[in-house]
Design a protein around this motif. Sequence first.
Motif, PDB file in Angstrom:
ATOM      1  N   ARG A 101       0.843  -1.256  -0.034  1.00 35.01           N
ATOM      2  CA  ARG A 101       0.143  -0.043   0.005  1.00 35.01           C
ATOM      3  C   ARG A 101       0.930   1.387   0.053  1.00 35.01           C
ATOM      4  O   ARG A 101       0.762   2.055  -0.584  1.00 35.01           O
ATOM      5  CB  ARG A 101      -0.828   0.017   0.982  1.00 35.01           C
ATOM      6  N   ILE A 102       1.645   1.293   0.632  1.00 31.87           N
ATOM      7  CA  ILE A 102       2.706   2.570   1.047  1.00 31.87           C
ATOM      8  C   ILE A 102       3.446   2.643  -0.457  1.00 31.87           C
ATOM      9  O   ILE A 102       3.607   3.728  -0.802  1.00 31.87           O
ATOM     10  CB  ILE A 102       3.955   2.280   2.073  1.00 31.87           C
ATOM     11  N   LEU A 103       3.928   1.629  -1.082  1.00 33.68           N
ATOM     12  CA  LEU A 103       4.727   1.573  -2.243  1.00 33.68           C
ATOM     13  C   LEU A 103       3.593   2.399  -3.363  1.00 33.68           C
ATOM     14  O   LEU A 103       4.097   2.826  -4.217  1.00 33.68           O
ATOM     15  CB  LEU A 103       5.171   0.480  -2.836  1.00 33.68           C
ATOM     16  N   LEU A 104       2.240   1.660  -3.477  1.00 33.94           N
ATOM     17  CA  LEU A 104       1.292   2.066  -4.556  1.00 33.94           C
ATOM     18  C   LEU A 104       0.966   3.471  -4.334  1.00 33.94           C
ATOM     19  O   LEU A 104       0.836   4.529  -5.114  1.00 33.94           O
ATOM     20  CB  LEU A 104       0.228   1.404  -4.391  1.00 33.94           C
ATOM     21  N   ASP A 105       0.852   3.995  -3.048  1.00 33.77           N
ATOM     22  CA  ASP A 105       0.666   5.340  -2.896  1.00 33.77           C
ATOM     23  C   ASP A 105       2.037   6.252  -3.281  1.00 33.77           C
ATOM     24  O   ASP A 105       1.595   7.395  -3.742  1.00 33.77           O
ATOM     25  CB  ASP A 105       0.672   5.667  -1.169  1.00 33.77           C
ATOM     26  N   GLU A 106       3.129   5.787  -3.168  1.00 39.24           N
ATOM     27  CA  GLU A 106       4.188   6.702  -3.452  1.00 39.24           C
ATOM     28  C   GLU A 106       4.446   6.584  -5.246  1.00 39.24           C
ATOM     29  O   GLU A 106       4.726   7.468  -5.811  1.00 39.24           O
ATOM     30  CB  GLU A 106       5.447   5.995  -2.933  1.00 39.24           C
TER      31      GLU A 106
END
Length: 84
Positions: free
Chosen positions: A23-28
């Motif tokens: 999720r963090i990577l997708l947000d980035e």
Amino acid sequence: MTFQDIQTQVRQLPDADKWQLVRILLDELQPHETTPSMADISTTPSEAADDLSPWIQQLIGIAQLEPVTDPTELYIDYLEEKYS
């Protein structure tokens, strides 16, 4: 720290932590917009779908929604099925 080191550490994480990392990577990777523009608000669903990534566009329409019925009728049907 090399990319291989990161991969090794990620593989050792519990599944919940791996999903959080995804999720963090997708947000980035997604563009950051704090407020929608008027053009975004006035788009039709098909125009909005054009802005999605291709793999998300493939998911559109998969879920078939049933027409909304009266909750009272649903409960009566449930009770009839349960006690019949």
